[in-house]
Design a protein around this motif. Structure first.
Motif, mmCIF file in Angstrom:
data_model
loop_
_atom_site.group_PDB
_atom_site.id
_atom_site.type_symbol
_atom_site.label_atom_id
_atom_site.label_comp_id
_atom_site.label_asym_id
_atom_site.label_seq_id
_atom_site.Cartn_x
_atom_site.Cartn_y
_atom_site.Cartn_z
ATOM 1 N N UNK A 275 58.692 14.100 -34.420
ATOM 2 C CA UNK A 275 58.659 12.577 -34.432
ATOM 3 C C UNK A 275 57.802 12.164 -33.616
ATOM 4 N N UNK A 276 57.598 12.974 -32.467
ATOM 5 C CA UNK A 276 56.626 12.452 -31.214
ATOM 6 C C UNK A 276 55.123 12.546 -31.055
ATOM 7 N N UNK A 277 55.006 13.744 -31.851
ATOM 8 C CA UNK A 277 53.801 13.868 -32.334
ATOM 9 C C UNK A 277 53.339 12.537 -32.912
ATOM 10 N N UNK A 278 53.958 12.275 -33.810
ATOM 11 C CA UNK A 278 53.074 10.810 -34.886
ATOM 12 C C UNK A 278 53.371 10.204 -34.038
ATOM 13 N N UNK A 279 53.867 9.620 -33.530
ATOM 14 C CA UNK A 279 54.339 8.292 -32.783
ATOM 15 C C UNK A 279 53.495 8.347 -31.834
ATOM 16 N N UNK A 280 53.388 9.203 -31.422
ATOM 17 C CA UNK A 280 51.702 9.563 -30.253
ATOM 18 C C UNK A 280 50.827 8.954 -31.194
ATOM 19 N N UNK A 281 50.381 9.855 -32.071
ATOM 20 C CA UNK A 281 49.290 9.525 -32.749
ATOM 21 C C UNK A 281 48.875 7.928 -33.133
ATOM 22 N N UNK A 282 50.210 7.372 -33.592
ATOM 23 C CA UNK A 282 50.117 6.026 -33.932
ATOM 24 C C UNK A 282 49.898 5.130 -32.939
ATOM 25 N N UNK A 283 50.531 5.112 -31.782
ATOM 26 C CA UNK A 283 50.312 4.564 -30.567
ATOM 27 C C UNK A 283 48.447 4.862 -30.480
ATOM 28 N N UNK A 284 48.413 6.047 -29.592
ATOM 29 C CA UNK A 284 46.566 5.872 -29.589
ATOM 30 C C UNK A 284 45.938 5.704 -30.214
ATOM 31 N N UNK A 285 46.108 6.064 -31.913
ATOM 32 C CA UNK A 285 45.225 4.585 -32.586
ATOM 33 C C UNK A 285 44.952 3.940 -32.546
ATOM 34 N N UNK A 286 46.232 3.162 -32.483
ATOM 35 C CA UNK A 286 46.113 1.818 -32.195
ATOM 36 C C UNK A 286 45.357 0.675 -30.975
ATOM 37 N N UNK A 287 45.831 1.830 -29.820
ATOM 38 C CA UNK A 287 45.341 1.704 -28.508
ATOM 39 C C UNK A 287 43.741 1.772 -28.756
ATOM 40 N N UNK A 288 42.985 2.611 -29.300
ATOM 41 C CA UNK A 288 41.761 2.538 -29.087
ATOM 42 C C UNK A 288 41.167 1.539 -30.144
ATOM 43 N N UNK A 289 42.045 1.614 -31.310
ATOM 44 C CA UNK A 289 41.461 -0.044 -32.141
ATOM 45 C C UNK A 289 41.543 -0.990 -31.815
ATOM 46 N N UNK A 290 42.745 -1.028 -30.739
ATOM 47 C CA UNK A 290 42.406 -2.924 -29.858
ATOM 48 C C UNK A 290 41.366 -2.600 -29.113
ATOM 49 N N UNK A 291 41.114 -1.727 -28.196
ATOM 50 C CA UNK A 291 39.787 -1.568 -27.108
ATOM 51 C C UNK A 291 38.477 -1.802 -27.675
ATOM 52 N N UNK A 292 38.451 -0.771 -28.762
ATOM 53 C CA UNK A 292 37.455 -1.097 -29.205
ATOM 54 C C UNK A 292 36.888 -2.176 -30.192
ATOM 55 N N UNK A 293 37.945 -2.875 -30.676
ATOM 56 C CA UNK A 293 37.468 -4.100 -31.276
ATOM 57 C C UNK A 293 37.340 -4.795 -31.026
ATOM 58 N N UNK A 294 37.929 -5.220 -29.470
ATOM 59 C CA UNK A 294 38.017 -6.518 -29.086
ATOM 60 C C UNK A 294 35.733 -6.493 -28.060
ATOM 61 N N UNK A 295 35.982 -4.824 -27.735
ATOM 62 C CA UNK A 295 34.508 -4.876 -26.842
ATOM 63 C C UNK A 295 33.209 -4.902 -27.730
ATOM 64 N N UNK A 296 33.439 -4.075 -28.806
ATOM 65 C CA UNK A 296 32.114 -4.387 -30.128
ATOM 66 C C UNK A 296 31.429 -5.754 -29.620
ATOM 67 N N UNK A 297 31.826 -7.014 -29.708
ATOM 68 C CA UNK A 297 31.457 -7.947 -30.501
ATOM 69 C C UNK A 297 30.288 -8.889 -28.711
ATOM 70 N N UNK A 298 30.358 -7.733 -28.008
ATOM 71 C CA UNK A 298 29.956 -7.781 -26.168
ATOM 72 C C UNK A 298 28.784 -7.177 -26.961
ATOM 73 N N UNK A 299 28.880 -5.621 -27.361
ATOM 74 C CA UNK A 299 27.284 -5.027 -27.659
ATOM 75 C C UNK A 299 26.682 -5.744 -28.707
ATOM 76 N N UNK A 300 27.303 -6.434 -29.308
ATOM 77 C CA UNK A 300 26.660 -6.804 -30.525
ATOM 78 C C UNK A 300 25.812 -8.146 -30.353
#
Length: 497
Positions: A275-300
């Protein structure tokens, strides 16, 4: 006769999935759609950007701080009641956001309406995954969870694009008005398709009011600190006080909930390592998604020199790939299994983030779009079965609680990811700039290679964290709680709906 009953049940299944998908899309969309309209709102009300940012911050703060509370409320009074009431509040709040601020020429009215909208959004987001787990048969849960989680992620990604179109061609008010017809449709669909379901039997334990306060203060303070930290400075007394309040409230929450007979969040569930592993997997995935989705327009825009409309078009590669693989994973869950899809998705995401490391001013639009598509495809492939795994491990009397936890693991990490990734980028760029003696220049004069080096550092860090997601996916296991082994009979559950 049996075929007629079967067709009626299938129709209800479909309408239920549509209602839930609309819910997740709209609540996710409203977390990001408003950002691009903030300069326009700032001009209309003649306010500084730091003040106007509260339009976005207020929504995230109230939404994240309230979700777990409404998840527990739903376990006690019924999913349908909370879900439909939430959509009513959300729809009314959306109309108030678009109409009353200019009618009364008051920015405070907009913030108040935004609070109301966030409360409704929290009620919806807390229940949506639980509706899938509670009212759909096992053979359909995978597909439905794929639809729900895909539309939630797509709403987050589509927010800035749709917000820009509405603000440019209609007015800022329409970023809120667009919710009204969708909300009305979802209420009508939900009233028909969602069964009345069960409520708690016997005499329930007293509601955990202290836990509710601790959750709201802890998560709300944390979201405020990470949202405003970059603007005010991380050593600002207000930010330090918010971080201290978050640490104290969340720390005491863990101790308090373990002593409470009927906790808002049962931390004992995390004693199950899977239960801990899967919840951490989801949280980290959303963590990276949020950050990258925010930063990419600046790169482009800053490195590639694209205009905003071209940048938005490129970013749709991630969104469309995510939607396609989300539907695909829903269809494959029963035949391949949740764990295998999570591993495949995590590997695809990690490969896409590795491709980011080779982004440069010379990168073609096809290479960039391919990398974004790899990340989007992997996320869509992984998030749906990951969510399904978490819901399957939860006992029936904890479905609302775990459903709200999943929503917090989406909204909270996305916000944290935006703040952390942007902070990492700025610090990396300033460090490199200082080393190359260009800090005396204005931001517009910073050499492009220094800017690119800042992006490179962030992309390496993102890839490293994505490897942790791969490891967690490999360590995870498919588990189904005994409560969830028997399929629900939709017709029986719907009696009295």
């Amino acid at each position: 006769m049996h075929q007629t009953d079967g067709n009626a049940s299938q129709q209800r299944y479909t309408l239920l999935m549509v209602s839930i998908a609309l819910a997740m899309f709209m609540t996710s969309l409203d977390g990001t759609i408003v950002n691009i309209a903030l300069p326009t709102i700032s001009t209309i009300f003649d306010l500084p950007s730091t003040t106007v940012s509260w339009v976005a911050t207020t929504y995230l703060l109230v939404l994240t701080g309230s979700i777990l509370v409404f998840g527990k409320v739903a376990d006690r009074i019924g999913f349908k009641t909370v879900f439909l009431a939430g959509f009513g509040v959300f729809t009314a709040g959306s109309f108030f956001c678009g109409f009353f601020p200019e009618a009364f020429d008051s920015f405070g009215v907009l913030i108040g309406a935004r609070v109301l909208q966030a409360i409704g959004g929290a009620m919806i987001a807390a229940i949506a995954p639980a509706l899938v787990a509670a009212f759909l048969p096992m053979k359909m849960k995978g597909k439905a969870m794929g639809v729900v989680t895909t539309f939630a992620a797509f709403g987050t990604a589509a927010g800035p694009i749709l917000g820009g179109i509405l603000t440019q061609y209609l007015s800022w008010n329409w970023i809120f008005f667009i919710n009204v017809p969708v909300g009305i449709a979802a209420i009508l669909l939900g009233s028909y398709a969602i069964p009345a379901g069960r409520t708690a039997t016997g005499t329930p334990s007293p509601f955990d009011r202290l836990g509710a306060v601790l959750i709201f203060v802890g998560l709300g303070s944390l979201i405020y600190a990470v949202s405003e930290g970059s603007a005010l400075g991380w050593t600002d007394p207000t930010i330090l006080a918010a971080l201290a309040a978050a640490g104290a409230a969340l720390g005491y929450l863990v101790l308090h909930e373990q002593k409470t007979a009927d906790p808002l969040l049962d931390f004992r569930l995390f004693g199950n390592r899977n239960f801990l592993y899967v919840n951490l997997m989801l949280a980290l995935s959303y963590f990276l998604f949020g950050g990258v989705n925010y930063l990419l327009p600046f790169f482009l825009e800053l490195v590639k020199g694209f205009d905003p409309s071209t940048s938005g078009l490129v970013l749709t590669a991630l969104s469309f790939a995510m939607m396609a693989s989300g539907f695909l994973s829903g269809m494959l869950i029963n035949s391949i299994g949740n764990r295998r899809l999570c591993i495949a998705g995590a590997l695809a995401v990690s490969a896409g983030y590795l491709m980011f490391h080779f982004f440069s001013a010379e990168s073609t639009i096809y290479y960039i779009s391919g990398a974004l598509a790899a990340v989007g495809f992997g996320l869509g492939l992984m998030l749906s079965p990951g969510t399904n795994m978490v819901m399957n491990m939860a006992p029936r009397d904890r479905q609302g609680m775990i459903s709200s936890l999943i929503s917090v693991e989406r909204t909270g990490p996305i916000t944290l990811g935006i703040s952390f990734i942007s902070m990492l980028f700025v610090q990396a760029m300033l460090t490199v700039a200082s080393h190359r003696h260009v800090t005396a220049s204005s931001p517009a004069e910073i050499r492009i290679e220094v800017l690119s080096t800042g992006f490179d550092f962030v992309f390496v860090a993102v890839f490293a964290v994505s490897l942790a997601v791969v490891v967690l996916a490999i360590l995870s296991r498919d588990e189904v709680h005994a409560d969830n082994l028997e399929e629900e009979t939709f017709g029986a559950a719907a009696v009295g709906a």
